[in-house]
Design a protein around this motif. Structure first.
Motif, PDB file in Angstrom:
ATOM      1  N   THR A 299     -46.838  61.668  44.269  1.00 30.71           N
ATOM      2  CA  THR A 299     -45.466  61.724  43.771  1.00 30.71           C
ATOM      3  C   THR A 299     -45.196  60.488  42.929  1.00 30.71           C
ATOM      4  N   ASP A 300     -44.856  60.695  41.663  1.00 33.29           N
ATOM      5  CA  ASP A 300     -44.538  59.581  40.767  1.00 33.29           C
ATOM      6  C   ASP A 300     -43.069  59.217  40.931  1.00 33.29           C
ATOM      7  N   VAL A 301     -42.830  57.958  41.260  1.00 35.61           N
ATOM      8  CA  VAL A 301     -41.464  57.458  41.386  1.00 35.61           C
ATOM      9  C   VAL A 301     -41.081  56.848  40.036  1.00 35.61           C
ATOM     10  N   PRO A 302     -39.996  57.299  39.409  1.00 36.40           N
ATOM     11  CA  PRO A 302     -39.632  56.766  38.086  1.00 36.40           C
ATOM     12  C   PRO A 302     -39.300  55.283  38.151  1.00 36.40           C
ATOM     13  N   ALA A 303     -39.662  54.568  37.050  1.00 31.63           N
ATOM     14  CA  ALA A 303     -39.381  53.135  36.980  1.00 31.63           C
ATOM     15  C   ALA A 303     -37.941  52.861  36.570  1.00 31.63           C
ATOM     16  N   THR A 304     -37.256  53.856  36.027  1.00 32.22           N
ATOM     17  CA  THR A 304     -35.861  53.705  35.602  1.00 32.22           C
ATOM     18  C   THR A 304     -35.000  54.674  36.381  1.00 32.22           C
ATOM     19  N   GLY A 419     -42.427  52.238  40.770  1.00 37.24           N
ATOM     20  CA  GLY A 419     -41.174  52.944  40.568  1.00 37.24           C
ATOM     21  C   GLY A 419     -40.070  52.394  41.457  1.00 37.24           C
ATOM     22  N   VAL A 420     -38.838  52.717  41.123  1.00 34.04           N
ATOM     23  CA  VAL A 420     -37.671  52.219  41.850  1.00 34.04           C
ATOM     24  C   VAL A 420     -37.294  53.214  42.937  1.00 34.04           C
ATOM     25  N   VAL A 421     -37.462  52.792  44.194  1.00 32.19           N
ATOM     26  CA  VAL A 421     -36.987  53.591  45.319  1.00 32.19           C
ATOM     27  C   VAL A 421     -35.521  53.277  45.589  1.00 32.19           C
ATOM     28  N   THR A 462     -37.079  59.041  48.914  1.00 32.78           N
ATOM     29  CA  THR A 462     -37.815  58.796  50.161  1.00 32.78           C
ATOM     30  C   THR A 462     -38.280  60.102  50.787  1.00 32.78           C
ATOM     31  N   ALA A 463     -37.475  61.171  50.663  1.00 37.60           N
ATOM     32  CA  ALA A 463     -37.904  62.469  51.193  1.00 37.60           C
ATOM     33  C   ALA A 463     -39.125  62.984  50.437  1.00 37.60           C
ATOM     34  N   ALA A 464     -39.131  62.816  49.106  1.00 39.58           N
ATOM     35  CA  ALA A 464     -40.291  63.238  48.318  1.00 39.58           C
ATOM     36  C   ALA A 464     -41.523  62.422  48.673  1.00 39.58           C
ATOM     37  N   LEU A 465     -41.349  61.121  48.919  1.00 38.16           N
ATOM     38  CA  LEU A 465     -42.483  60.283  49.301  1.00 38.16           C
ATOM     39  C   LEU A 465     -43.007  60.667  50.682  1.00 38.16           C
ATOM     40  N   ALA A 466     -42.093  60.970  51.610  1.00 35.79           N
ATOM     41  CA  ALA A 466     -42.525  61.390  52.947  1.00 35.79           C
ATOM     42  C   ALA A 466     -43.293  62.708  52.882  1.00 35.79           C
ATOM     43  N   ALA A 467     -42.794  63.649  52.076  1.00 40.29           N
ATOM     44  CA  ALA A 467     -43.497  64.927  51.929  1.00 40.29           C
ATOM     45  C   ALA A 467     -44.866  64.718  51.288  1.00 40.29           C
ATOM     46  N   ASP A 468     -44.935  63.809  50.310  1.00 44.97           N
ATOM     47  CA  ASP A 468     -46.211  63.523  49.666  1.00 44.97           C
ATOM     48  C   ASP A 468     -47.179  62.863  50.651  1.00 44.97           C
ATOM     49  N   ARG A 469     -46.652  61.972  51.510  1.00 49.17           N
ATOM     50  CA  ARG A 469     -47.509  61.328  52.508  1.00 49.17           C
ATOM     51  C   ARG A 469     -48.067  62.353  53.486  1.00 49.17           C
ATOM     52  N   THR A 470     -47.213  63.287  53.926  1.00 51.38           N
ATOM     53  CA  THR A 470     -47.683  64.338  54.831  1.00 51.38           C
ATOM     54  C   THR A 470     -48.696  65.241  54.141  1.00 51.38           C
ATOM     55  N   HIS A 471     -48.422  65.582  52.896  1.00 45.38           N
ATOM     56  CA  HIS A 471     -49.327  66.451  52.145  1.00 45.38           C
ATOM     57  C   HIS A 471     -50.684  65.781  51.937  1.00 45.38           C
ATOM     58  N   THR A 472     -50.656  64.480  51.626  1.00 47.59           N
ATOM     59  CA  THR A 472     -51.908  63.748  51.438  1.00 47.59           C
ATOM     60  C   THR A 472     -52.708  63.694  52.737  1.00 47.59           C
ATOM     61  N   ALA A 473     -52.004  63.475  53.855  1.00 49.74           N
ATOM     62  CA  ALA A 473     -52.695  63.448  55.147  1.00 49.74           C
ATOM     63  C   ALA A 473     -53.304  64.809  55.464  1.00 49.74           C
TER      64      ALA A 473
END
Length: 533
Positions: A299-304, A419-421, A462-473
């Motif tokens: 998941t790419d987190v935008p820098a802006t 990217g900016v969380v 943060t929800a997208a990052l959590a889903a990406d972490r679960t998907h990666t695992a």
């Protein structure tokens, strides 16, 4: 009950067959049977002690460690039953002749106590396997009482059948019997594989592949005959997970093929190494394909990102442990102004934000407040604080008051992958009031958020990052662990092929040997025939 009955019948019959063959041999050779029965009795008592000891140890452990021990016992049980199926597949037809040859060798070395030791070790092996396998099956069973009853009936039936074979009253095709029960036990052991993976997850060992696959509650409803067969006998849960289905397939398919493979299709001894190399190549190709072809989640987190307050947006630029924030729209409200804030490496920390590990920078600066008024009235105080601050009486201290300001400015950035969380700038102003009728100075604190990323945006990120972490695992099961297992299996096949070639006397390479030999040359076919014999 059916699973434990078959386990008890098969394992008990193996033990009684061994004991019966040894007893018949001793009787033909006029050797006393008392030493043999002593060895059998001691082995039975030790087997029962092993099962009871394992049960006592498990009950004394905490819940998580109980799950771990059940997983370990399940693994041992699966190994035992697989070895038993493979061994009986190979030796069932010639069991009597092989045992009598071993008994003759043992009797030739000494007295009947040598055969007692042989019977003791044989029964101890079967009894230990039975104890572990039955205990693991009890733990996976929904009704322990019926499971125990099935085991007792199975063992008793094995004793009766074994005695009948010993006396000649029962004729049994051992090859067909062990093949049929072996197929059934393959599925029972496959259910144990499912149970082991479920227990390992509950113990915290297996955290990948936990997505549900299918709902089998319609096939195995509670209290039904189908439920007793599917869940109680075959060990298949109503909600199998991905890793459990994968483990079941990887166990049942090859072991079942090994059990049912026709003997006439069995390759010759000379061709076995080539077959093993072909199997190893297929496993290696499958491992490589999984490792390369399965895409990795990211998941790419935008820098802006847009912010609320006295700014429109912020852009982060991360370089190593340092970062720079570009803020569009100044605190004065000028939409065209930009501010650059440097966040040094000393301000960097690795912290958890909303369950996600992030890079955090926090910079704090103290100073005065040149843009704040030097004089405040009661109305100004109400506008600032929403009420009259505690300690100020409008009747005795009506104002106006002299204001002294000290402001602490804090800029914080939470970043993942550049990217900016989340990001914010907050001010804490310490206001000191004097004069205006106040007998002493009064100090109050005023907190203000200058700008910040909206909470809804932070939650989405943060929800997208959590889903990406679960998907990666979850993908790690297919990109790392399964290729690793296939690679280990391929390496094992290569090693077995090399072993077979050495046993057959075949060269490790295709280059012919020029070393002179004494006597006539021996061809590969002759050597392979001798090895088979």
């Amino acid at each position: 009950m059916l699973a434990t009955l078959v386990i008890g019948l098969r394992e008990g019959l193996e033990a009684t067959l061994i004991v019966g063959i040894i007893a018949a041999f001793l009787r033909r050779n006029r050797v006393p049977l008392a030493p043999m029965w002593t060895g059998v009795g001691v082995a039975v008592l030790l087997s029962i002690a092993v099962g009871l000891g394992l049960q006592v140890v498990e009950q004394a452990l905490p819940q998580a460690q109980q799950e771990a021990m059940e997983a370990v016992m399940g693994i041992v049980a699966v190994v035992f039953v697989t070895g038993m199926i493979v061994w009986m597949r190979t030796h069932a037809r010639h069991l009597s002749r092989e045992l009598e040859a071993s008994a003759s060798a043992a009797l030739g070395r000494g007295t009947a106590w040598a055969l007692a030791g042989m019977a003791f070790l044989a029964v101890l092996k079967e009894g230990f396997e039975t104890s572990v396998f039955l205990l693991a099956t009890f733990q996976a069973s929904t009704d322990t009482g019926l499971a125990a009853l099935g085991a007792v009936i199975g063992i008793a039936g094995a004793v009766v059948v074994g005695y009948g074979i010993y006396t000649g009253g029962v004729r049994l095709d051992l090859a067909k019997f062990f093949t049929g029960t072996g197929v059934f036990l393959v599925f029972v052991a496959g259910g144990l594989v499912l149970t082991v993976l479920r227990r390992a997850h509950e113990a915290g060992w297996v955290v990948i592949g936990q997505q549900r696959t299918v709902d089998l509650s319609w096939l195995a409803p509670n209290g039904s005959v189908q439920g007793a067969l599917v869940t109680g006998v075959l060990g298949i849960p109503p909600d199998p997970r991905v890793v459990e289905v994968l483990g079941w397939v990887l166990y049942v398919v090859p072991v079942l093929a090994l059990s049912l493979w026709p003997r006439r299709w069995k390759p010759s001894a000379v061709r076995v190494p080539a077959v093993r190399i072909a199997v190893a190549s297929g496993l290696a190709v499958a491992a490589l394909a999984l490792a390369v072809a399965v895409p990795a989640g990211h998941t790419d987190v935008p820098a802006t990102t847009r912010v609320t307050g006295d700014a429109r947006s912020v852009t982060a630029r991360v370089s190593g442990a340092t970062a720079t924030l570009r803020v569009v729209g100044s605190s004065t409200g000028s939409a065209g102004r930009e501010a650059r804030i440097t966040l040094p490496a000393a301000a960097h920390r690795r912290v958890t934000r909303a369950g996600t590990t992030t890079d955090r920078w926090r910079v704090t600066s103290d100073g005065g407040a040149a843009d704040q008024p030097a004089t405040l009235t009661l109305d100004d105080l109400v506008q600032l604080f929403g009420r009259i601050p505690v300690g100020i009486s409008p009747s005795s201290a009506p104002g106006p008051y002299r204001a002294s300001w000290v402001t602490r400015d804090t800029v914080t950035l939470w970043s993942v992958g550049g990217g900016v969380v989340d990001a914010s700038r907050a001010e804490r102003s310490v206001l000191t009031l004097t004069g205006g009728g106040l007998p002493t100075a009064r100090t109050s604190t005023l907190d203000r958020t200058v700008w910040a990323v909206p909470r809804a945006t932070v939650d989405r990120t943060t929800a997208a990052l959590a889903a990406d972490r679960t998907h990666t695992a979850e993908l790690a099961l297919w990109t790392r662990w399964l290729p690793l297992a296939l690679g280990i299996a391929a390496a094992a096949q290569v090693l077995l092929a090399l072993r077979d070639r050495r046993r057959l006397g075949l060269p490790d390479t295709t280059v012919p040997s020029t070393t002179p030999t004494r006597g006539p040359p021996v061809t590969a076919t002759a050597r392979s025939t001798d090895a088979v014999r």
